[in-house]
Design a protein around this motif. Structure first.
Motif, PDB file in Angstrom:
ATOM      1  N   ARG A  11       2.350  -0.324  11.435  1.00 55.03           N
ATOM      2  CA  ARG A  11       2.311  -0.358  13.088  1.00 55.03           C
ATOM      3  C   ARG A  11       3.522  -1.601  13.536  1.00 55.03           C
ATOM      4  NH1 ARG A  11      -3.347  -0.046  12.381  1.00 55.03           N
ATOM      5  NH2 ARG A  11      -4.195   1.950  13.554  1.00 55.03           N
ATOM      6  N   LEU A  12       3.455  -2.503  12.939  1.00 53.31           N
ATOM      7  CA  LEU A  12       4.431  -3.595  13.121  1.00 53.31           C
ATOM      8  C   LEU A  12       5.858  -3.007  12.588  1.00 53.31           C
ATOM      9  CD1 LEU A  12       2.536  -6.743  12.157  1.00 53.31           C
ATOM     10  CD2 LEU A  12       3.151  -5.999  14.314  1.00 53.31           C
ATOM     11  N   ALA A  13       6.039  -2.463  11.734  1.00 55.61           N
ATOM     12  CA  ALA A  13       7.141  -2.035  11.234  1.00 55.61           C
ATOM     13  C   ALA A  13       7.789  -0.854  12.267  1.00 55.61           C
ATOM     14  CB  ALA A  13       7.256  -1.490   9.830  1.00 55.61           C
ATOM     15  N   TYR A  14       6.974  -0.014  12.587  1.00 54.82           N
ATOM     16  CA  TYR A  14       7.363   0.728  13.581  1.00 54.82           C
ATOM     17  C   TYR A  14       8.082   0.255  14.822  1.00 54.82           C
ATOM     18  CZ  TYR A  14       6.865   4.656  17.178  1.00 54.82           C
ATOM     19  OH  TYR A  14       6.945   5.483  17.934  1.00 54.82           O
ATOM     20  N   ILE A  15       7.036  -0.929  15.453  1.00 57.39           N
ATOM     21  CA  ILE A  15       7.888  -1.714  16.610  1.00 57.39           C
ATOM     22  C   ILE A  15       9.082  -2.444  16.156  1.00 57.39           C
ATOM     23  CG2 ILE A  15       7.198  -3.529  18.015  1.00 57.39           C
ATOM     24  CD1 ILE A  15       4.268  -2.794  17.749  1.00 57.39           C
ATOM     25  N   SER A  16       9.205  -2.888  14.880  1.00 54.04           N
ATOM     26  CA  SER A  16      10.369  -3.468  14.643  1.00 54.04           C
ATOM     27  C   SER A  16      11.667  -2.486  14.907  1.00 54.04           C
ATOM     28  CB  SER A  16      10.349  -4.301  13.405  1.00 54.04           C
ATOM     29  OG  SER A  16      10.527  -3.286  12.220  1.00 54.04           O
ATOM     30  N   ARG A  17      11.472  -1.334  14.384  1.00 57.07           N
ATOM     31  CA  ARG A  17      12.512  -0.293  14.420  1.00 57.07           C
ATOM     32  C   ARG A  17      12.629   0.577  16.035  1.00 57.07           C
ATOM     33  NH1 ARG A  17       9.267   1.489   9.765  1.00 57.07           N
ATOM     34  NH2 ARG A  17       8.476   3.203  10.972  1.00 57.07           N
ATOM     35  N   THR A  18      11.613   0.367  16.836  1.00 55.13           N
ATOM     36  CA  THR A  18      11.743   1.127  17.866  1.00 55.13           C
ATOM     37  C   THR A  18      11.930   0.066  19.257  1.00 55.13           C
ATOM     38  OG1 THR A  18       9.238   0.998  18.238  1.00 55.13           O
ATOM     39  CG2 THR A  18      10.405   2.841  17.149  1.00 55.13           C
TER      40      THR A  18
ATOM     41  N   PRO B 274      16.798  -1.954  11.685  1.00 53.47           N
ATOM     42  CA  PRO B 274      16.789  -0.266  11.514  1.00 53.47           C
ATOM     43  C   PRO B 274      16.070   0.091  10.357  1.00 53.47           C
ATOM     44  CG  PRO B 274      18.811  -1.243  11.048  1.00 53.47           C
ATOM     45  CD  PRO B 274      18.104  -2.055  11.720  1.00 53.47           C
ATOM     46  N   GLY B 275      15.501   1.383  10.291  1.00 54.92           N
ATOM     47  CA  GLY B 275      14.921   1.622   9.033  1.00 54.92           C
ATOM     48  C   GLY B 275      15.857   1.350   7.706  1.00 54.92           C
ATOM     49  N   SER B 276      14.917   0.833   6.572  1.00 48.50           N
ATOM     50  CA  SER B 276      15.482   0.502   5.677  1.00 48.50           C
ATOM     51  C   SER B 276      14.918   1.106   4.525  1.00 48.50           C
ATOM     52  CB  SER B 276      15.475  -0.970   5.503  1.00 48.50           C
ATOM     53  OG  SER B 276      14.156  -1.482   5.524  1.00 48.50           O
ATOM     54  N   ALA B 277      13.904   2.008   4.801  1.00 42.32           N
ATOM     55  CA  ALA B 277      13.363   2.848   3.698  1.00 42.32           C
ATOM     56  C   ALA B 277      14.066   3.799   2.739  1.00 42.32           C
ATOM     57  CB  ALA B 277      11.892   3.448   4.143  1.00 42.32           C
ATOM     58  N   SER B 278      13.930   4.027   1.565  1.00 41.97           N
ATOM     59  CA  SER B 278      14.511   4.810   0.745  1.00 41.97           C
ATOM     60  C   SER B 278      13.459   5.892   0.105  1.00 41.97           C
ATOM     61  CB  SER B 278      15.268   4.244  -0.212  1.00 41.97           C
ATOM     62  OG  SER B 278      14.893   3.328  -1.094  1.00 41.97           O
ATOM     63  N   GLY B 279      14.108   6.979  -0.365  1.00 38.49           N
ATOM     64  CA  GLY B 279      13.223   7.867  -1.276  1.00 38.49           C
ATOM     65  C   GLY B 279      14.305   8.441  -2.117  1.00 38.49           C
ATOM     66  N   SER B 280      13.786   8.549  -3.274  1.00 41.81           N
ATOM     67  CA  SER B 280      14.523   9.080  -4.508  1.00 41.81           C
ATOM     68  C   SER B 280      13.608   9.716  -5.399  1.00 41.81           C
ATOM     69  CB  SER B 280      15.390   8.147  -5.067  1.00 41.81           C
ATOM     70  OG  SER B 280      14.322   6.946  -5.871  1.00 41.81           O
TER      71      SER B 280
ATOM     72  N   ALA C 165      18.569  16.826 -11.930  1.00 41.97           N
ATOM     73  CA  ALA C 165      19.084  16.601 -10.595  1.00 41.97           C
ATOM     74  C   ALA C 165      18.280  15.481  -9.898  1.00 41.97           C
ATOM     75  CB  ALA C 165      18.766  18.035  -9.723  1.00 41.97           C
ATOM     76  N   SER C 166      19.250  14.659  -9.420  1.00 44.68           N
ATOM     77  CA  SER C 166      18.684  13.470  -8.690  1.00 44.68           C
ATOM     78  C   SER C 166      19.226  13.414  -7.061  1.00 44.68           C
ATOM     79  CB  SER C 166      19.356  12.224  -9.509  1.00 44.68           C
ATOM     80  OG  SER C 166      18.960  12.352 -10.733  1.00 44.68           O
ATOM     81  N   VAL C 167      18.133  12.963  -6.278  1.00 39.10           N
ATOM     82  CA  VAL C 167      18.422  12.917  -4.991  1.00 39.10           C
ATOM     83  C   VAL C 167      18.105  11.426  -4.485  1.00 39.10           C
ATOM     84  CG1 VAL C 167      16.231  13.964  -4.202  1.00 39.10           C
ATOM     85  CG2 VAL C 167      18.105  14.026  -2.668  1.00 39.10           C
ATOM     86  N   ARG C 168      18.724  11.054  -3.508  1.00 45.47           N
ATOM     87  CA  ARG C 168      18.245   9.604  -2.921  1.00 45.47           C
ATOM     88  C   ARG C 168      18.513   9.726  -1.487  1.00 45.47           C
ATOM     89  NH1 ARG C 168      16.952   4.632  -4.608  1.00 45.47           N
ATOM     90  NH2 ARG C 168      17.284   2.979  -3.303  1.00 45.47           N
ATOM     91  N   TYR C 169      17.728   9.216  -0.662  1.00 52.18           N
ATOM     92  CA  TYR C 169      17.902   9.069   0.747  1.00 52.18           C
ATOM     93  C   TYR C 169      17.683   7.700   1.013  1.00 52.18           C
ATOM     94  CZ  TYR C 169      17.013  14.058   0.926  1.00 52.18           C
ATOM     95  OH  TYR C 169      16.845  15.413   0.949  1.00 52.18           O
ATOM     96  N   ASN C 170      18.703   7.026   1.645  1.00 50.06           N
ATOM     97  CA  ASN C 170      18.507   5.629   2.151  1.00 50.06           C
ATOM     98  C   ASN C 170      18.621   5.345   3.822  1.00 50.06           C
ATOM     99  OD1 ASN C 170      18.964   4.799  -0.349  1.00 50.06           O
ATOM    100  ND2 ASN C 170      21.332   5.129  -0.312  1.00 50.06           N
ATOM    101  N   ASP C 171      18.090   4.040   4.045  1.00 47.19           N
ATOM    102  CA  ASP C 171      17.814   3.793   5.426  1.00 47.19           C
ATOM    103  C   ASP C 171      17.191   4.570   6.452  1.00 47.19           C
ATOM    104  OD1 ASP C 171      19.697   1.779   4.861  1.00 47.19           O
ATOM    105  OD2 ASP C 171      21.424   3.036   5.415  1.00 47.19           O
ATOM    106  N   LEU C 172      15.733   5.037   5.685  1.00 45.59           N
ATOM    107  CA  LEU C 172      14.928   5.993   6.466  1.00 45.59           C
ATOM    108  C   LEU C 172      14.094   5.307   7.179  1.00 45.59           C
ATOM    109  CD1 LEU C 172      14.220   8.216   3.531  1.00 45.59           C
ATOM    110  CD2 LEU C 172      15.605   8.828   5.263  1.00 45.59           C
ATOM    111  N   PRO C 173      13.785   5.881   8.645  1.00 46.68           N
ATOM    112  CA  PRO C 173      12.946   5.037   9.427  1.00 46.68           C
ATOM    113  C   PRO C 173      11.293   5.216   9.282  1.00 46.68           C
ATOM    114  CG  PRO C 173      13.845   7.157  10.658  1.00 46.68           C
ATOM    115  CD  PRO C 173      14.229   7.001   9.064  1.00 46.68           C
ATOM    116  N   TYR C 174      10.888   4.913   8.071  1.00 51.03           N
ATOM    117  CA  TYR C 174       9.425   5.251   7.718  1.00 51.03           C
ATOM    118  C   TYR C 174       9.144   4.105   6.754  1.00 51.03           C
ATOM    119  CZ  TYR C 174      11.196   9.833   9.010  1.00 51.03           C
ATOM    120  OH  TYR C 174      11.623  10.871   9.690  1.00 51.03           O
TER     121      TYR C 174
END
Length: 518
Positions: A97-104, A276-282, A246-255
């Motif tokens: 919840r705090l991370a959500y507020i920090s982004r919004t 801003p969002g700094s989560a990543s998924g790979s 096959a490799s994929v990476r998503y950066n700066d995600l708001p989650y």
């Protein structure tokens, strides 16, 4: 604090912020690990000019919310940046919840929104025994709006697509499409507080995908993609199978539940830093897959009999292989393979190889044409309207080898010839049909011709000869008279009777003309 002093402090804060931001931009410096709070940021100051509700500003340009109401205000204190989880104060869902507020709300430039974000932060982190209304009244006439908006922020955090514990990327290689090429798809799944792991709608975010052992349609091995997007890829190499990575990476995600916190000492407010969002998924997938290149089946044929008789049965021998042409980079130099959706039972023929693959099946259609009255001249195509004795087929399921067609009955004499063809449409797409190149045999190949000789002409017997008939006159004893006796008792034809009549008449005439004697 008097009004002139407040104005001077605000001007100093603005100048410091501009100078710091410009310095970072010019220097291209990495994110700071520490910063000093320069004073109030965005929010509302109480009517008595003492109490503040809203964000504070750091000298790196960041805006922050207080996490520990009742402790010293951030202004003038040197903050060290740490991961929010390192504070050790919050459960996982509250971190989310705090991370959500920090982004919004924390980055907001709207005073009421910023004040509501600070109040929502205190309602999560602790109100020090007071009610939300107590802190909302610091906003004066905007107090009710701040209170209502803080409730809305907390509700949004717990609503679908609100606060989340984390995000995960995925990538999958899928079977060949209708064009015979493989496809690759990536996805994003977010663990929301309200709904749990939820796949995001396609095209929500962009990422980078890279390939090994394959390329995209533009011939490159890396490109920008969107989650949920399916892309065609073509394998590289010359083997019937390819190992594709096959490799994929998503950066700066708001989650996610990660956020940056500031710590300046035990007696000073810890702060929630707006980021801003700094989560990543790979994700990475490695798979041994069938080559997506086409292959060219070819057939060498030989009839079972070069000569035969009408009514006999003949068949055709098929020697099946794949064309090898090193000048064609788009052609697989061997027989194509596919991976069945359901592996065959143990002991079945054909059996899958060590990678779980089978030869792509093809159907050879064989037609016996004829009869032709003249010897057959080779040609690229059969003559239009050529008569067809029969059409049979053989399903090739074990790849290259020697096979034999079912038999056809030769209906008569003449020249007969086999012709063969392979049509990709006879093999389903899921079994690799789109990777088969069509093939057709030439017409009149010598090894395919069977001659049936006409039957010999029957012998014509000689015409029957009528038996000779000797007429005999029997004397009756009466002068001038006599009776004709036939030496044969056979039936006389009309012509024979006429001949006898003429002879009898002449005989009688001769006797009548002789002189009488005593």
């Amino acid at each position: 604090m008097t009004q002139p002093r407040r104005r001077s402090a605000a001007i100093l804060t603005a100048l410091t912020t501009v100078a710091t931001t410009l310095g970072l931009l010019l220097a291209g410096a990495p994110p700071a690990t520490a910063a000093v709070s320069t004073g109030h940021g965005v929010g509302h100051l109480s009517e008595n000019g003492v109490s503040w509700i809203g964000s504070y500003r750091l000298d790196d340009g960041s805006l922050v919310f207080c996490l520990e109401v009742g402790k010293k205000a951030p202004t003038g204190h040197d903050y060290q940046f740490v991961d929010g989880a390192a504070l050790g104060r919050f459960a996982t869902d509250d971190l989310a919840r705090l991370a959500y507020i920090s982004r919004t709300a924390a980055p907001s430039a709207d005073p009421t929104e910023a004040a509501a974000g600070q109040l929502a932060t205190w309602r999560i982190a602790g109100l020090d025994g007071r009610s939300p209304e107590y802190y909302a009244q610091r906003a004066g006439a905007s107090g009710q709006a701040v209170l209502d908006r803080s409730s809305q922020l907390l509700a949004a955090a717990d609503a679908p697509s609100g606060a989340s514990r984390g995000v995960m990327a995925s990538v999958a290689l899928t079977p060949a499409d209708d064009d015979g090429r493989m496809t690759v798809t990536s996805g994003l799944t977010v663990d929301f507080l309200s709904t749990g792991p939820t796949a995001l709608a396609p095209n929500s975010h962009s990422g980078t995908m890279s390939l090994s052992g394959a390329v995209f349609d533009d011939g490159k091995a890396e490109r920008t993609i969107s989650n949920g997007e399916t892309l065609s890829i073509t394998t590289t190499g010359t083997d019937p199978t390819s190992t594709v990575v096959a490799s994929v990476r998503y950066n700066d995600l708001p989650y996610g539940s990660a956020f940056t916190a500031g710590h300046a000492g035990d007696d000073v407010q810890q702060v929630l830093v707006a980021r801003p969002g700094s989560a990543s998924g790979s994700a990475t997938v490695t798979s041994t897959v069938p080559s997506t290149k086409s292959f060219q089946p070819i057939v060498a044929t030989k009839t079972s009999a070069a000569t035969a008789g009408a009514g006999e049965a003949i068949s055709d021998e098929l020697t099946v292989s794949a064309l090898v042409d090193e000048t064609r980079g788009d052609l697989l130099p061997g027989w194509g393979l596919y991976r069945p959706s359901t592996p065959p039972a143990a002991g079945a023929v054909p059996a899958v190889d060590e990678n779980g693959m089978l030869p792509i099946p093809v159907v050879v259609e064989s037609s016996l044409l004829g009869p032709f009255s003249d010897p057959i001249a080779p040609a690229a195509e059969p003559p239009t309207g050529a008569p067809v004795v029969c059409t049979v087929e053989v399903r090739i399921e074990t790849g290259p080898g020697t096979y034999r067609t079912p038999e056809c009955i030769l209906p008569g004499s003449g020249y007969f010839v086999w012709v063969e063809r392979i049509s990709p449409s006879r093999t389903p797409v899921e079994q690799g049909g789109t990777r088969i190149l069509p093939w057709q045999s030439a017409f009149g190949t010598a090894s395919e011709v069977t001659f049936v000789a006409p039957p010999p002409a029957p012998e014509v017997p000689p015409a029957p000869v009528a038996p000779a008939v000797v007429p005999v006159l029997a004397d009756t004893g009466a002068a001038g008279t006599g009776t004709l006796a036939l030496a044969s008792g056979a039936a006389l034809t009309l012509g024979t009777l006429l001949g006898i009549g003429v002879l009898l008449r002449r005989r009688l005439t001769t006797r009548l003309m002789q002189p009488a004697t005593d």
